[in-house]
Design a protein around this motif. Sequence first.
Motif, mmCIF file in Angstrom:
data_model
loop_
_atom_site.group_PDB
_atom_site.id
_atom_site.type_symbol
_atom_site.label_atom_id
_atom_site.label_comp_id
_atom_site.label_asym_id
_atom_site.label_seq_id
_atom_site.Cartn_x
_atom_site.Cartn_y
_atom_site.Cartn_z
ATOM 1 N N THR A 263 -9.323 9.698 4.596
ATOM 2 C CA THR A 263 -10.683 10.111 4.970
ATOM 3 C C THR A 263 -11.297 9.207 6.038
ATOM 4 O O THR A 263 -12.372 9.511 6.552
ATOM 5 C CB THR A 263 -11.596 10.138 3.733
ATOM 6 O OG1 THR A 263 -11.597 8.846 3.111
ATOM 7 C CG2 THR A 263 -11.126 11.184 2.736
ATOM 8 N N TYR B 122 1.598 3.778 -2.932
ATOM 9 C CA TYR B 122 0.698 4.849 -3.378
ATOM 10 C C TYR B 122 1.023 6.200 -2.739
ATOM 11 O O TYR B 122 0.461 7.226 -3.127
ATOM 12 C CB TYR B 122 -0.753 4.476 -3.053
ATOM 13 C CG TYR B 122 -1.245 3.257 -3.800
ATOM 14 C CD1 TYR B 122 -1.649 3.343 -5.126
ATOM 15 C CD2 TYR B 122 -1.288 2.024 -3.178
ATOM 16 C CE1 TYR B 122 -2.091 2.221 -5.822
ATOM 17 C CE2 TYR B 122 -1.728 0.890 -3.860
ATOM 18 C CZ TYR B 122 -2.129 1.002 -5.174
ATOM 19 O OH TYR B 122 -2.569 -0.124 -5.856
ATOM 20 N N GLU C 9 0.802 -1.220 0.000
ATOM 21 C CA GLU C 9 0.000 0.000 0.000
ATOM 22 C C GLU C 9 0.837 1.273 0.000
ATOM 23 O O GLU C 9 0.429 2.302 -0.542
ATOM 24 C CB GLU C 9 -0.953 0.005 1.202
ATOM 25 C CG GLU C 9 -1.949 -1.160 1.204
ATOM 26 C CD GLU C 9 -2.866 -1.133 2.408
ATOM 27 O OE1 GLU C 9 -3.540 -0.112 2.612
ATOM 28 O OE2 GLU C 9 -2.899 -2.133 3.151
ATOM 29 N N LYS D 56 -7.708 14.415 2.351
ATOM 30 C CA LYS D 56 -8.572 14.115 1.197
ATOM 31 C C LYS D 56 -7.767 13.870 -0.076
ATOM 32 O O LYS D 56 -8.306 13.380 -1.070
ATOM 33 C CB LYS D 56 -9.552 15.274 0.969
ATOM 34 C CG LYS D 56 -10.465 15.561 2.143
ATOM 35 C CD LYS D 56 -11.319 16.801 1.892
ATOM 36 C CE LYS D 56 -12.173 17.153 3.109
ATOM 37 N NZ LYS D 56 -12.962 18.403 2.873
ATOM 38 N N LYS D 57 -6.473 14.207 -0.027
ATOM 39 C CA LYS D 57 -5.658 14.093 -1.232
ATOM 40 C C LYS D 57 -5.016 12.711 -1.329
ATOM 41 O O LYS D 57 -4.393 12.244 -0.378
ATOM 42 C CB LYS D 57 -4.562 15.170 -1.227
ATOM 43 C CG LYS D 57 -5.093 16.587 -1.335
ATOM 44 C CD LYS D 57 -3.951 17.586 -1.438
ATOM 45 C CE LYS D 57 -4.477 18.997 -1.651
ATOM 46 N NZ LYS D 57 -3.371 19.984 -1.797
ATOM 47 N N PRO D 58 -5.131 12.048 -2.485
ATOM 48 C CA PRO D 58 -4.501 10.731 -2.674
ATOM 49 C C PRO D 58 -2.984 10.835 -2.537
ATOM 50 O O PRO D 58 -2.373 11.815 -2.984
ATOM 51 C CB PRO D 58 -4.893 10.359 -4.111
ATOM 52 C CG PRO D 58 -6.099 11.191 -4.416
ATOM 53 C CD PRO D 58 -5.906 12.475 -3.664
ATOM 54 N N GLY D 59 -2.385 9.861 -1.878
ATOM 55 C CA GLY D 59 -0.942 9.825 -1.744
ATOM 56 C C GLY D 59 -0.391 10.529 -0.533
ATOM 57 O O GLY D 59 0.814 10.461 -0.267
ATOM 58 N N ARG E 49 3.069 9.627 -1.824
ATOM 59 C CA ARG E 49 3.810 10.541 -2.679
ATOM 60 C C ARG E 49 4.584 11.582 -1.855
ATOM 61 O O ARG E 49 4.148 11.975 -0.766
ATOM 62 C CB ARG E 49 2.848 11.279 -3.632
ATOM 63 C CG ARG E 49 2.132 10.357 -4.614
ATOM 64 C CD ARG E 49 3.101 9.793 -5.647
ATOM 65 N NE ARG E 49 2.438 8.895 -6.588
ATOM 66 C CZ ARG E 49 2.380 7.571 -6.434
ATOM 67 N NH1 ARG E 49 2.954 7.012 -5.379
ATOM 68 N NH2 ARG E 49 1.770 6.816 -7.326
ATOM 69 N N LEU F 145 -2.411 6.776 3.878
ATOM 70 C CA LEU F 145 -3.298 5.711 3.435
ATOM 71 C C LEU F 145 -4.687 5.904 4.041
ATOM 72 O O LEU F 145 -4.814 6.126 5.260
ATOM 73 C CB LEU F 145 -2.744 4.340 3.841
ATOM 74 C CG LEU F 145 -1.386 3.953 3.258
ATOM 75 C CD1 LEU F 145 -0.993 2.550 3.718
ATOM 76 C CD2 LEU F 145 -1.402 4.031 1.738
ATOM 77 N N ALA F 146 -5.728 5.844 3.190
ATOM 78 C CA ALA F 146 -7.121 5.917 3.652
ATOM 79 C C ALA F 146 -7.354 7.123 4.561
ATOM 80 O O ALA F 146 -7.964 7.015 5.629
ATOM 81 C CB ALA F 146 -7.513 4.623 4.384
#
Length: 295
Positions: free
Chosen positions: A138, A91, A88, A129-132, A93, A135-136
């Motif tokens: 939200t 993902y 995981e 709320k931003k990807p990367g 960044r 992890l998870a």
Amino acid sequence: MHKLERGIQMNFKRIQEVFLFAFIMIDIFLILMTKNNNIQNDNTASENVNGIVIKEMKRDNISVGKLSDQKKDGYYIAATQDTDLEKEINYLRDQDARIDDSDTISSTFHSPLKVDQKHPEKTINQLLKKPGFVLAGTQYEFNQVDSTKSKLVYDQKAIDGIFYTSEGRITFNLNANDRLSGYTQQKLNDIRVLHEKTDLISQERAVIYLYQYNGIPNNSDVVWTKLGYTKLLHINGKDVYIPTWIIATKTKASSDVQIHRINAFTFTGASFKTEQVHNTEQSQQSLESVNSKDE
């Protein structure tokens, strides 16, 4: 003649049935009335008893602030710690992340992130709320009572509340320049309900239970209270969590804080864990926060 007798017998049975039905309905009505009266009487008696105990606590110089008598409900919840984080973290960044032996992500941002100086959680809430970013993201929410000026704690959400465990928590680190330098994270997965909703005791009742079990000595403060899901046991490869009132107390002569955990289900109010937290920035900030609210 026989037909007349049979007719009379049938009519008599019908009359019996009517009377029996009427008596049953009357009994049900009386039972319901009695039950409602008992509930009202029990609630009234409980309110009176709670008021008396709160007065006793004040005479013992125990400060409790404002306690809610509102009742909620909760579940038995099963969950497992996420042990597959190695895949995981690919993902993530703009950070260096690694996994240790306790299935914890330890990460450092390539460049410390600027946050709102007065309310850094507001910045973090947007970043989640931003990807990367993590992890998870939200699935976590801010935990004010366990946060300090240098560490901001986020707890993972449960079905209808939050988990109060290190196995479902993110701790963000703020450096000397009040910038977000990195974090540690553990994550729960496969979260599911094991049992239908059950009534819980109120915040007021939880504090009273703790006092009655000699968990609050004289000349003490109830620093804060929090309702969350804590681990009860491990069975068949899963952890079982139950609703728990977490109550922080300290004596007026010391800055050390004790954390008590009270089973929140109504059928038992037993305290099943108490832990000591030594003089920390967290305990002092929590106390100041409660005092400011009381004012």
